[in-house]
Motif scaffolding. Structure first.
Motif, mmCIF file in Angstrom:
data_model
loop_
_atom_site.group_PDB
_atom_site.id
_atom_site.type_symbol
_atom_site.label_atom_id
_atom_site.label_comp_id
_atom_site.label_asym_id
_atom_site.label_seq_id
_atom_site.Cartn_x
_atom_site.Cartn_y
_atom_site.Cartn_z
ATOM 1 N N LEU A 88 0.741 -1.338 -0.039
ATOM 2 C CA LEU A 88 -0.032 -0.092 -0.098
ATOM 3 C C LEU A 88 0.862 1.277 -0.129
ATOM 4 O O LEU A 88 0.646 2.127 -0.582
ATOM 5 N N VAL A 89 1.800 1.284 0.706
ATOM 6 C CA VAL A 89 2.664 2.438 0.987
ATOM 7 C C VAL A 89 3.733 2.742 -0.359
ATOM 8 O O VAL A 89 3.589 3.787 -0.698
ATOM 9 N N ALA A 90 4.364 1.480 -0.892
ATOM 10 C CA ALA A 90 4.888 1.716 -1.982
ATOM 11 C C ALA A 90 3.974 2.077 -3.195
ATOM 12 O O ALA A 90 4.412 2.957 -4.153
ATOM 13 N N GLY A 91 2.951 1.618 -3.375
ATOM 14 C CA GLY A 91 1.972 1.968 -4.358
ATOM 15 C C GLY A 91 1.603 3.370 -4.303
ATOM 16 O O GLY A 91 1.338 4.138 -5.420
ATOM 17 N N ARG A 92 1.290 3.624 -3.281
ATOM 18 C CA ARG A 92 1.066 5.233 -3.431
ATOM 19 C C ARG A 92 2.211 6.126 -3.632
ATOM 20 O O ARG A 92 2.023 7.120 -4.327
ATOM 21 N N ARG A 93 3.279 5.702 -3.063
ATOM 22 C CA ARG A 93 4.480 6.715 -3.219
ATOM 23 C C ARG A 93 4.843 6.709 -4.828
ATOM 24 O O ARG A 93 5.381 7.669 -5.346
ATOM 25 N N ALA A 94 4.464 5.385 -5.444
ATOM 26 C CA ALA A 94 4.796 5.162 -6.909
ATOM 27 C C ALA A 94 3.706 6.171 -7.849
ATOM 28 O O ALA A 94 3.872 5.986 -9.099
ATOM 29 N N GLY A 95 2.672 6.470 -7.141
ATOM 30 C CA GLY A 95 1.631 7.231 -7.913
ATOM 31 C C GLY A 95 0.609 6.378 -8.740
ATOM 32 O O GLY A 95 -0.021 6.805 -9.481
ATOM 33 N N LEU A 96 0.758 4.830 -8.045
ATOM 34 C CA LEU A 96 -0.141 4.078 -8.936
ATOM 35 C C LEU A 96 -1.611 3.641 -8.248
ATOM 36 O O LEU A 96 -2.222 2.892 -8.649
ATOM 37 N N VAL A 97 -1.654 4.321 -7.102
ATOM 38 C CA VAL A 97 -2.691 3.957 -6.281
ATOM 39 C C VAL A 97 -4.097 4.812 -7.004
ATOM 40 O O VAL A 97 -3.726 6.105 -6.961
ATOM 41 N N THR A 98 -5.127 4.103 -7.554
ATOM 42 C CA THR A 98 -5.958 5.124 -8.155
ATOM 43 C C THR A 98 -6.910 5.649 -7.299
ATOM 44 O O THR A 98 -8.111 5.666 -7.426
ATOM 45 N N THR A 99 -6.818 6.092 -6.106
ATOM 46 C CA THR A 99 -7.499 6.604 -5.047
ATOM 47 C C THR A 99 -6.877 7.987 -4.424
ATOM 48 O O THR A 99 -5.716 8.107 -4.708
ATOM 49 N N SER A 100 -7.636 8.544 -3.648
ATOM 50 C CA SER A 100 -7.269 9.702 -3.085
ATOM 51 C C SER A 100 -6.172 9.437 -2.071
ATOM 52 O O SER A 100 -6.105 7.983 -1.476
ATOM 53 N N VAL A 101 -5.277 10.332 -1.457
ATOM 54 C CA VAL A 101 -4.366 9.775 -0.298
ATOM 55 C C VAL A 101 -5.187 9.550 0.827
ATOM 56 O O VAL A 101 -4.713 8.566 1.723
ATOM 57 N N ALA A 102 -6.165 10.142 1.068
ATOM 58 C CA ALA A 102 -6.846 9.833 2.322
ATOM 59 C C ALA A 102 -7.630 8.424 2.134
ATOM 60 O O ALA A 102 -7.436 7.579 3.333
ATOM 61 N N ALA A 103 -7.911 7.778 1.055
ATOM 62 C CA ALA A 103 -8.490 6.723 1.047
ATOM 63 C C ALA A 103 -7.316 5.395 1.173
ATOM 64 O O ALA A 103 -7.654 4.425 1.678
ATOM 65 N N ALA A 104 -6.192 5.935 0.821
ATOM 66 C CA ALA A 104 -5.183 5.015 0.815
ATOM 67 C C ALA A 104 -4.692 4.761 2.265
ATOM 68 O O ALA A 104 -4.271 3.942 2.906
ATOM 69 N N GLU A 105 -4.614 6.113 3.101
ATOM 70 C CA GLU A 105 -4.116 6.051 4.417
ATOM 71 C C GLU A 105 -5.248 5.082 5.224
ATOM 72 O O GLU A 105 -4.846 4.557 6.042
ATOM 73 N N SER A 106 -6.513 5.330 4.663
ATOM 74 C CA SER A 106 -7.516 4.709 5.604
ATOM 75 C C SER A 106 -7.465 3.386 5.467
ATOM 76 O O SER A 106 -7.628 2.742 6.401
ATOM 77 N N ALA A 107 -7.070 2.651 4.256
ATOM 78 C CA ALA A 107 -6.772 1.333 3.970
ATOM 79 C C ALA A 107 -5.599 0.860 4.796
ATOM 80 O O ALA A 107 -5.552 -0.244 5.546
ATOM 81 N N VAL A 108 -4.488 1.520 4.931
ATOM 82 C CA VAL A 108 -3.535 1.258 5.962
ATOM 83 C C VAL A 108 -4.097 1.219 7.174
ATOM 84 O O VAL A 108 -3.630 0.240 7.985
ATOM 85 N N ALA A 109 -4.804 2.132 7.645
ATOM 86 C CA ALA A 109 -5.018 2.262 9.068
ATOM 87 C C ALA A 109 -6.099 0.870 9.276
ATOM 88 O O ALA A 109 -5.997 0.536 10.518
ATOM 89 N N LYS A 110 -7.066 0.681 8.511
ATOM 90 C CA LYS A 110 -7.875 -0.450 8.481
ATOM 91 C C LYS A 110 -7.066 -1.960 9.045
ATOM 92 O O LYS A 110 -7.441 -2.579 9.640
ATOM 93 N N VAL A 111 -6.045 -1.921 7.808
ATOM 94 C CA VAL A 111 -5.178 -3.132 8.178
ATOM 95 C C VAL A 111 -4.544 -3.289 9.307
ATOM 96 O O VAL A 111 -4.664 -4.223 10.147
ATOM 97 N N ARG A 112 -4.016 -2.150 9.828
ATOM 98 C CA ARG A 112 -2.968 -2.082 11.127
ATOM 99 C C ARG A 112 -4.049 -2.090 12.222
ATOM 100 O O ARG A 112 -3.755 -2.727 13.202
ATOM 101 N N ARG A 113 -5.340 -1.921 12.100
ATOM 102 C CA ARG A 113 -6.016 -1.896 13.240
ATOM 103 C C ARG A 113 -6.492 -3.343 13.736
ATOM 104 O O ARG A 113 -6.941 -3.617 15.007
ATOM 105 N N VAL A 114 -6.729 -4.033 12.541
ATOM 106 C CA VAL A 114 -7.302 -5.578 12.923
ATOM 107 C C VAL A 114 -5.937 -6.495 13.034
ATOM 108 O O VAL A 114 -6.188 -7.783 13.267
ATOM 109 N N LEU A 115 -4.873 -6.075 13.166
ATOM 110 C CA LEU A 115 -3.489 -6.864 13.328
ATOM 111 C C LEU A 115 -3.359 -7.030 14.866
ATOM 112 O O LEU A 115 -3.908 -6.268 15.633
#
Length: 332
Positions: A86-113
């Motif tokens: 997720l982090v690398a895809g966002r930095r490479a400019g290949l994530v097709t969502t907003s920055v907020a959506a990418a950060e939200s996805a990271v947060a959701k994965v982190r929350r259930v670990l």
């Protein structure tokens, strides 16, 4: 199909916040009508998620007491792969969502670990740095990218609402052969029925993609990546450069990749055709190649090459003079 699924998951996320949510509140937060909210609830019930209906003036929906989404059962390596992806895809400019959506996805994965694993991954994300600068994402919505990718996989035509680089908008039916990521952008390549030939389209310029009836058969020897790189190299620019080089294609590719130059065999030599807005970056690459070459066009490139040679000779002479002047002189 992608957007309704995303909103069903968004509904589940809201309900997991606790309490009873009215249908009107849910409709407003999801930007849908109340009838659609009820349909999304039915989807959750089909997935055996215990959504309870609360009647009355302040009624609505809530999750059954004690219900929690089960934690992700990931090994350390799997969790690392997901978060770094997720982090690398966002930095490479290949994530097709907003920055907020990418950060939200990271947060959701982190929350259930699990807590211990989450702390270790937090440490990595806090201290990790990257040598390559982050790219700004210029891609379109995820729905467009997924729609054209699905059409390419199923070999079904798709109608595109497309805006070209010069600003002209058009609709065209394309037989998509493949989707390629290159330098922070997504590209679609395939047969354009309007042009009667294979074309390459930037996905961020596609406003709408609608699957069409019927199927097609893509050429078995078609290489989407090579087609995209060739298309980029052939994009019209201010200067058309042609240079004959006494080197193999493999040697030339070390300084002129496929997205920059089209190579053609010319006896024992190789001709490189380049389209460029500026010429100043080409002489240093030719010098780095260190092979005999002949500039066929334009004349301005010859002038820039001579200017580079004069500068390099001047630098070498300055270094020699500096060394001589700093050396101690002998006295008689």
């Amino acid at each position: 199909m992608t957007r309704p699924i995303a909103r069903v998951l968004a509904l589940l996320e809201i309900l997991q916040g606790g309490g009873t949510r009215t249908v009107a509140e849910l409709a407003g937060r999801l930007d849908v009508d109340e009838r659609t909210v009820r349909r999304y609830v039915e989807h959750l019930l089909d997935l055996d998620i215990p959504v309870r209906s609360v009647r009355g003036r302040y009624g609505g929906y809530r999750l059954a007491p004690g219900y929690r989404m089960p934690p992700l059962m990931l090994t350390d390596e799997e969790a690392l792969a997901v978060l770094l992806g997720l982090v690398a895809g966002r930095r490479a400019g290949l994530v097709t969502t907003s920055v907020a959506a990418a950060e939200s996805a990271v947060a959701k994965v982190r929350r259930v670990l699990p807590e211990a694993l989450g702390r270790r991954l937090d440490a990595l994300l806090e201290v990790a740095d990257f040598t390559a600068p982050a790219r700004t994402s210029l891609t379109a919505e995820a729905e467009v990218l997924l729609a054209v990718a699905e059409a390419a996989r199923d070999q079904r035509p798709v109608k595109l609402a497309y805006t070209a680089a010069h600003g002209r908008s058009s609709e065209r039916v394309v037989e998509p052969y493949g989707v390629v990521a290159h330098s922070g952008r997504w590209y679609l390549t395939g047969f354009d029925s309007s042009a009667g030939q294979v074309r390459t389209f930037r996905v961020d310029r596609i406003a709408r993609a609608e699957p069409q009836d019927g199927t097609f058969r893509a050429p078995t020897d078609f290489d989407p990546t090579q087609q995209v790189l060739t298309g980029i190299a052939e994009t019209p620019h201010r200067h058309e450069v042609s240079v004959r080089i006494d080197a193999t294609a493999e040697e030339i590719r070390a300084v002129f990749p496929p997205s920059i130059a089209i190579l053609e065999a010319d006896g024992t030599w190789t001709r490189a055709r380049i389209r460029a807005e500026r010429l100043d970056w080409i002489p240093p690459r030719l010098a780095a190649l260190d092979r005999p070459f002949v500039i066929e066009r334009p004349d301005a490139l010859r002038d820039q090459m001579r200017a580079l040679a004069d500068r390099l000779a001047g630098y070498a002479g300055s270094a020699s003079s500096a060394t001589s002047s700093s050396a101690p002189s002998s006295s008689s």
